[in-house]
Design a protein around this motif. Structure first.
Motif, PDB file in Angstrom:
ATOM      1  N   MET A 178      57.649  54.023  45.890  1.00 29.35           N
ATOM      2  CA  MET A 178      56.438  53.280  46.254  1.00 29.35           C
ATOM      3  C   MET A 178      56.228  53.309  47.759  1.00 29.35           C
ATOM      4  SD  MET A 178      57.289  49.357  45.363  1.00 29.35           S
ATOM      5  CE  MET A 178      58.954  48.810  45.153  1.00 29.35           C
ATOM      6  N   LEU A 180      54.103  51.204  50.143  1.00 27.70           N
ATOM      7  CA  LEU A 180      53.231  50.048  50.386  1.00 27.70           C
ATOM      8  C   LEU A 180      53.166  49.747  51.880  1.00 27.70           C
ATOM      9  CD1 LEU A 180      54.793  47.662  47.678  1.00 27.70           C
ATOM     10  CD2 LEU A 180      53.247  49.589  47.330  1.00 27.70           C
ATOM     11  N   THR A 181      54.356  49.691  52.503  1.00 31.05           N
ATOM     12  CA  THR A 181      54.480  49.146  53.852  1.00 31.05           C
ATOM     13  C   THR A 181      53.838  50.056  54.897  1.00 31.05           C
ATOM     14  OG1 THR A 181      56.579  48.221  53.132  1.00 31.05           O
ATOM     15  CG2 THR A 181      56.165  48.235  55.499  1.00 31.05           C
ATOM     16  N   GLY A 185      52.608  45.785  58.853  1.00 34.31           N
ATOM     17  CA  GLY A 185      53.169  44.709  58.046  1.00 34.31           C
ATOM     18  C   GLY A 185      53.549  45.125  56.643  1.00 34.31           C
ATOM     19  N   GLY A 186      54.638  44.514  56.158  1.00 30.68           N
ATOM     20  CA  GLY A 186      55.101  44.765  54.799  1.00 30.68           C
ATOM     21  C   GLY A 186      54.892  43.553  53.915  1.00 30.68           C
ATOM     22  N   SER A 187      55.191  42.362  54.461  1.00 29.24           N
ATOM     23  CA  SER A 187      55.022  41.150  53.651  1.00 29.24           C
ATOM     24  C   SER A 187      53.544  40.858  53.437  1.00 29.24           C
ATOM     25  CB  SER A 187      55.668  39.946  54.344  1.00 29.24           C
ATOM     26  OG  SER A 187      56.968  40.238  54.760  1.00 29.24           O
ATOM     27  N   PHE A 212      57.410  53.053  55.722  1.00 28.48           N
ATOM     28  CA  PHE A 212      58.716  53.047  55.053  1.00 28.48           C
ATOM     29  C   PHE A 212      58.509  53.588  53.644  1.00 28.48           C
ATOM     30  CE2 PHE A 212      59.998  49.616  58.005  1.00 28.48           C
ATOM     31  CZ  PHE A 212      61.347  49.876  58.194  1.00 28.48           C
ATOM     32  N   VAL A 213      58.975  54.782  53.363  1.00 26.97           N
ATOM     33  CA  VAL A 213      58.876  55.302  51.997  1.00 26.97           C
ATOM     34  C   VAL A 213      60.259  55.828  51.617  1.00 26.97           C
ATOM     35  CG1 VAL A 213      57.611  56.764  50.395  1.00 26.97           C
ATOM     36  CG2 VAL A 213      56.495  56.005  52.501  1.00 26.97           C
ATOM     37  N   SER A 214      60.971  55.054  50.822  1.00 25.26           N
ATOM     38  CA  SER A 214      62.332  55.439  50.437  1.00 25.26           C
ATOM     39  C   SER A 214      62.293  56.405  49.257  1.00 25.26           C
ATOM     40  CB  SER A 214      63.135  54.189  50.064  1.00 25.26           C
ATOM     41  OG  SER A 214      63.371  53.410  51.217  1.00 25.26           O
ATOM     42  N   LYS A 256      68.885  54.593  59.770  1.00 31.43           N
ATOM     43  CA  LYS A 256      69.111  53.233  59.262  1.00 31.43           C
ATOM     44  C   LYS A 256      70.536  52.747  59.508  1.00 31.43           C
ATOM     45  CE  LYS A 256      67.786  54.673  55.214  1.00 31.43           C
ATOM     46  NZ  LYS A 256      67.488  54.741  53.786  1.00 31.43           N
ATOM     47  N   LEU A 418      70.340  44.542  53.356  1.00 28.73           N
ATOM     48  CA  LEU A 418      69.113  45.245  52.966  1.00 28.73           C
ATOM     49  C   LEU A 418      68.444  44.609  51.750  1.00 28.73           C
ATOM     50  CD1 LEU A 418      67.141  47.543  53.287  1.00 28.73           C
ATOM     51  CD2 LEU A 418      68.763  49.063  52.137  1.00 28.73           C
ATOM     52  N   ILE A 421      66.048  42.013  52.558  1.00 29.85           N
ATOM     53  CA  ILE A 421      64.798  42.406  53.225  1.00 29.85           C
ATOM     54  C   ILE A 421      63.833  43.030  52.220  1.00 29.85           C
ATOM     55  CG2 ILE A 421      63.797  43.974  54.949  1.00 29.85           C
ATOM     56  CD1 ILE A 421      66.473  43.794  56.478  1.00 29.85           C
ATOM     57  N   TRP A 422      64.388  43.901  51.379  1.00 29.59           N
ATOM     58  CA  TRP A 422      63.585  44.648  50.413  1.00 29.59           C
ATOM     59  C   TRP A 422      62.835  43.746  49.447  1.00 29.59           C
ATOM     60  CZ3 TRP A 422      67.555  48.899  48.626  1.00 29.59           C
ATOM     61  CH2 TRP A 422      67.213  50.121  49.212  1.00 29.59           C
ATOM     62  N   SER A 425      61.228  39.565  51.674  1.00 27.30           N
ATOM     63  CA  SER A 425      62.385  39.015  52.385  1.00 27.30           C
ATOM     64  C   SER A 425      62.568  37.540  52.035  1.00 27.30           C
ATOM     65  CB  SER A 425      62.179  39.186  53.891  1.00 27.30           C
ATOM     66  OG  SER A 425      61.788  40.505  54.157  1.00 27.30           O
ATOM     67  N   ASN A 427      62.190  34.531  53.379  1.00 31.27           N
ATOM     68  CA  ASN A 427      61.123  33.527  53.489  1.00 31.27           C
ATOM     69  C   ASN A 427      60.029  33.765  52.458  1.00 31.27           C
ATOM     70  OD1 ASN A 427      62.449  32.429  55.620  1.00 31.27           O
ATOM     71  ND2 ASN A 427      61.002  33.080  57.200  1.00 31.27           N
ATOM     72  N   LEU A 431      58.670  31.081  49.759  1.00 28.95           N
ATOM     73  CA  LEU A 431      57.253  30.714  49.633  1.00 28.95           C
ATOM     74  C   LEU A 431      56.762  30.959  48.207  1.00 28.95           C
ATOM     75  CD1 LEU A 431      55.946  32.037  53.083  1.00 28.95           C
ATOM     76  CD2 LEU A 431      56.276  29.650  52.386  1.00 28.95           C
TER      77      LEU A 431
HETATM   78  C1  LIG Z   1      65.759  50.645  54.427  1.00 26.96           C
HETATM   79  C2  LIG Z   1      64.376  50.216  54.058  1.00 26.96           C
HETATM   80  C3  LIG Z   1      63.698  50.904  53.074  1.00 26.96           C
HETATM   81  C4  LIG Z   1      62.401  50.540  52.724  1.00 26.96           C
HETATM   82  N1  LIG Z   1      61.750  51.246  51.751  1.00 26.96           N
HETATM   83  C5  LIG Z   1      60.466  50.939  51.458  1.00 26.96           C
HETATM   84  C6  LIG Z   1      59.733  51.684  50.490  1.00 26.96           C
HETATM   85  O1  LIG Z   1      60.261  52.593  49.841  1.00 26.96           O
HETATM   86  N2  LIG Z   1      58.439  51.381  50.283  1.00 26.96           N
HETATM   87  C7  LIG Z   1      57.824  50.371  50.956  1.00 26.96           C
HETATM   88  O2  LIG Z   1      56.647  50.144  50.727  1.00 26.96           O
HETATM   89  N3  LIG Z   1      58.490  49.623  51.859  1.00 26.96           N
HETATM   90  C8  LIG Z   1      59.791  49.881  52.120  1.00 26.96           C
HETATM   91  N4  LIG Z   1      60.478  49.132  53.040  1.00 26.96           N
HETATM   92  C9  LIG Z   1      59.785  48.087  53.750  1.00 26.96           C
HETATM   93  C10 LIG Z   1      60.172  46.691  53.308  1.00 26.96           C
HETATM   94  O3  LIG Z   1      59.682  46.431  52.026  1.00 26.96           O
HETATM   95  C11 LIG Z   1      59.630  45.744  54.376  1.00 26.96           C
HETATM   96  O4  LIG Z   1      60.406  45.963  55.546  1.00 26.96           O
HETATM   97  C12 LIG Z   1      59.689  44.305  53.939  1.00 26.96           C
HETATM   98  O5  LIG Z   1      58.765  44.072  52.911  1.00 26.96           O
HETATM   99  C13 LIG Z   1      59.364  43.373  55.111  1.00 26.96           C
HETATM  100  O6  LIG Z   1      58.175  43.766  55.715  1.00 26.96           O
HETATM  101  P1  LIG Z   1      58.097  44.033  57.283  1.00 26.96           P
HETATM  102  O7  LIG Z   1      59.198  44.946  57.672  1.00 26.96           O
HETATM  103  O8  LIG Z   1      56.720  44.455  57.626  1.00 26.96           O
HETATM  104  O9  LIG Z   1      58.415  42.646  57.940  1.00 26.96           O
HETATM  105  P2  LIG Z   1      57.394  41.434  58.127  1.00 26.96           P
HETATM  106  O10 LIG Z   1      56.454  41.373  56.989  1.00 26.96           O
HETATM  107  O11 LIG Z   1      56.846  41.511  59.491  1.00 26.96           O
HETATM  108  O12 LIG Z   1      58.398  40.219  58.012  1.00 26.96           O
HETATM  109  C14 LIG Z   1      59.332  39.909  59.045  1.00 26.96           C
HETATM  110  C15 LIG Z   1      59.994  38.595  58.711  1.00 26.96           C
HETATM  111  O13 LIG Z   1      59.005  37.582  58.634  1.00 26.96           O
HETATM  112  C16 LIG Z   1      59.140  36.853  57.424  1.00 26.96           C
HETATM  113  N5  LIG Z   1      57.824  36.390  56.993  1.00 26.96           N
HETATM  114  C17 LIG Z   1      56.786  37.134  56.561  1.00 26.96           C
HETATM  115  N6  LIG Z   1      55.759  36.333  56.227  1.00 26.96           N
HETATM  116  C18 LIG Z   1      56.153  35.052  56.463  1.00 26.96           C
HETATM  117  C19 LIG Z   1      55.533  33.773  56.336  1.00 26.96           C
HETATM  118  N7  LIG Z   1      54.294  33.639  55.856  1.00 26.96           N
HETATM  119  N8  LIG Z   1      56.244  32.682  56.688  1.00 26.96           N
HETATM  120  C20 LIG Z   1      57.504  32.788  57.155  1.00 26.96           C
HETATM  121  N9  LIG Z   1      58.138  33.955  57.299  1.00 26.96           N
HETATM  122  C21 LIG Z   1      57.467  35.088  56.957  1.00 26.96           C
HETATM  123  C22 LIG Z   1      59.784  37.809  56.437  1.00 26.96           C
HETATM  124  O14 LIG Z   1      60.486  37.109  55.418  1.00 26.96           O
HETATM  125  C23 LIG Z   1      60.716  38.582  57.363  1.00 26.96           C
HETATM  126  O15 LIG Z   1      61.928  37.889  57.488  1.00 26.96           O
HETATM  127  C24 LIG Z   1      61.781  49.460  53.381  1.00 26.96           C
HETATM  128  C25 LIG Z   1      62.482  48.746  54.359  1.00 26.96           C
HETATM  129  C26 LIG Z   1      63.762  49.107  54.688  1.00 26.96           C
HETATM  130  C27 LIG Z   1      64.487  48.326  55.750  1.00 26.96           C
END
Ligand SMILES: Cc1cc2nc3c(=O)[nH]c(=O)nc-3n(C[C@H](O)[C@H](O)[C@H](O)COP(=O)(O)OP(=O)(O)OC[C@H]3O[C@@H](n4cnc5c(N)ncnc54)[C@H](O)[C@@H]3O)c2cc1C
Length: 544
Positions: A178, A180-181, A185-187, A212-214, A256, A418, A421-422, A425, A427, A431
């Protein structure tokens, strides 16, 4: 090896105990066997044992080590190349049915058995569990579109590993990922910039940059993209029917902390052809059908980190002597090992219970679905949070050797954060717990009914249930501490599963150490009432 016959037989150069290899990882894991039976997979033990033998073998362990050193490399615009060791791991995993196979298996307990196999694989090589998780979990999302499911479901559930660089229609098995990210932003996916241009029917041309595409070797990816009516979910193959890249360019592989066998890429998509899954503009809802599964697999992955840590720590303690006896028999160390074991058993029990709950929900049990909506994020939050500190303590049990790459725990330690986070995360999970409670009061009622089923089994659990019941009546307090709420719910669920099904000494020790005053800050500070040696004996690995 029993402590009474322990001998100081460490490697004189590295301080390593004899390697645990050979045998059967399930045979040596009593809590996992018990949980499988409890959660309805008792008839399928033979096939989990078969996986246990495969993943206990020395060549499987060696392949895991090699695959994380000889890491994948980009060899073409849309292609990476792996060391043969990684292919060997993937082949074993797919052939043991850890991808989409259970979706084509009507037998009760098929998903629970698959979850156990996933945990056995994760103890040997965690990078491969990422494509396993996505290829397993994609099926409910594929089924949102009959045409897409008809084409792809047989490929992901074939149980055949086919890594050939061919279009998916020419292959005997496929992997799904997948994308998505994005960098922004991922969340919070609202700000994504990838776009899908309609081509007619369910076809779209997708352009954008995914950050991020694993498992980038996958045959197709669920991509979230903005279309005319909002964010939509599109299934985008990596190769076109003629075998050329489908508008796919791998621009970099991430460097990584761990999970190094699994190539996580930055990808640019340029007019990549994809097909709509679910309704246009309802892409986040569509991808959640998949993320329900991958989140649970994060729980399984974290649980595997704990099992490996506990098993290796006990094994080391049985073989290393200090101050006149085996370390595992030194009372302070016995308490640490027992505490690590309790954490592991609670995670194993709750993880398989959660998988069974999802099975019941899919079968139409509405009560199970209500409980799942709060249990899944609470357990994802809590179990994934516990794994890194568990791994750190397990390493310390091995002393200096634990910090060396020769120890299997060094890599395990890098994997542990990991999972948290995946797939949302910490928080984000808390929520989700809060949202479930606030939007659907029936969720809390269902949770309380689940806890009530264990009423009378342990006074501390009864007190925790009463405390949660009081919270329901006080929405302000409920919302004041989302992390505390998620942890309390997770601990209560773990305790309830143990009280209902685990041996008394395990359930009693868990409730005494986790519910009375909250979880202790460090492992090993157990109440005097706990029979630590008995708990350690139950978790002693006997697989090699
Ligand atoms: C090794 C690795 C492989 C990955 N593989 C994939 C993949 O295959 N496909 C894909 O789509 N993504 C992938 N990801 C991305 C991963 O899903 C995202 O890193 C994750 O969803 C967090 O998104 P972000 O990095 O943008 O962090 P952010 O969304 O910026 O979040 C940072 C921190 O803020 C917190 N946060 C976010 N919103 C809130 C809120 N409203 N209130 C309080 N705290 C909050 C989060 O919990 C987190 O701790 C991968 C990541 C890693 C590290």
């Amino acid at each position: 090896m029993a402590t009474t016959t322990a001998v100081p037989d460490l490697d004189p150069r590295t301080g390593a105990p004899p390697r645990r290899a050979g045998g059967d990882l399930l045979e040596g894991d009593r809590p996992l066997r018990d949980a499988l039976v409890r959660e309805g997979a008792g008839e399928l033990l033979a096939e989990v044992h078969a996986a246990g033998r495969t993943f206990a073998a020395g060549d499987a362990i060696d392949d895991g080590t090699i695959a994380n050193v000889a890491t994948p490399q980009i060899v073409g615009p849309a292609e990476v190349r792996f060391d043969p060791a990684f292919h060997a791991i993937m082949r074993r995993a797919v052939e043991h049915g850890i991808t989409g196979v259970p979706w084509a298996d009507e037998r009760p307990g098929a998903h629970v058995a698959r979850a156990a196999k996933f945990m056995l694989l994760a103890q040997v090589e965690a990078g491969s569990t990422c494509p396993m998780a996505m290829t397993y979990s994609c099926v409910p999302a594929l089924r949102l579109s009959d045409a897409v499911a008809a084409e792809w479901e047989p490929r992901v559930s074939s149980g055949v590993y086919d890594p050939r660089e061919l279009p998916a229609e020419a292959k005997d098995g496929a992997l799904i990922g997948m994308a998505l990210t994005e960098a922004a932003g991922g969340s919070d996916l609202a700000g994504l910039t990838t776009v899908g241009r309609p081509l007619g029917g369910d076809a779209y041309a997708v352009s954008g940059v995914k950050w991020f595409v694993s498992a980038i070797q996958s045959d197709a990816f669920f991509v979230l993209a903005k279309t005319e009516t909002g964010i939509s979910c599109l299934l985008v193959p990596r190769l076109r029917d003629d075998g050329t890249p489908n508008g796919f360019e791998i621009t970099a592989l991430k460097d990584k902390l761990g999970n190094r066998s699994n190539p996580t890429a930055e990808v640019t998509l340029t007019d990549a052809h994809g097909r709509l899954v679910g309704e246009e503009g309802r892409g986040v809802a569509a991808i959640m059908a998949m993320i329900g599964g991958t989140r649970t697999d994060c729980v399984l992955g974290s649980t595997a980190v704990m099992r490996l840590g506990t098993a290796e720590a006990i094994h080391h303690g049985d073989h290393r002597h200090a101050f006149g006896r085996a370390l595992s028999e030194q009372p302070v160390m016995t308490a640490v090992l027992a505490d690590l074991a309790l954490e592991t058993e609670a995670a194993v029990a709750a993880a398989l219970w959660l998988v069974r709950l999802a099975e019941r929900s899919r079968a139409g049990d509405e009560g199970a679905e209500l409980v799942r909506r709060i249990a899944a994020p609470a357990l994802k939050y809590w179990i994934c949070k516990r794994a890194p500190i568990h791994a750190a303590e397990a390493i310390e049990c091995q002393g200096g050797f634990g910090y060396m790459e020769d120890s299997r725990l060094a890599r395990c330690y890098r994997e542990a954060p990991l999972m948290s986070i995946w797939e949302g995360s910490g928080n984000v999970q808390t929520l989700d717990v809060l949202r479930a409670v606030q939007r659907t009061p029936a969720v809390l009622e269902a949770l309380l009914a689940e806890l009530d089923a264990a009423a009378g089994g342990d006074r501390r659990l009864d007190a925790r249930t009463a405390e949660l019941r009081a919270l329901v009546a006080d929405p302000q307090r409920l919302a004041a501490d989302p992390r505390g709420l998620a942890a309390r719910i997770a601990l209560a669920l773990q305790a309830a599963v143990l009280v209902r099904g685990a041996p008394f000494e395990v359930a009693d020790a868990f409730c005494a150490s986790r519910l009375a005053d909250g979880p202790p800050a460090v492992f090993g500070a157990l109440p005097a009432s706990v029979d630590a040696a008995a708990v350690v004996a139950r978790h002693r690995p006997q697989d090699g």
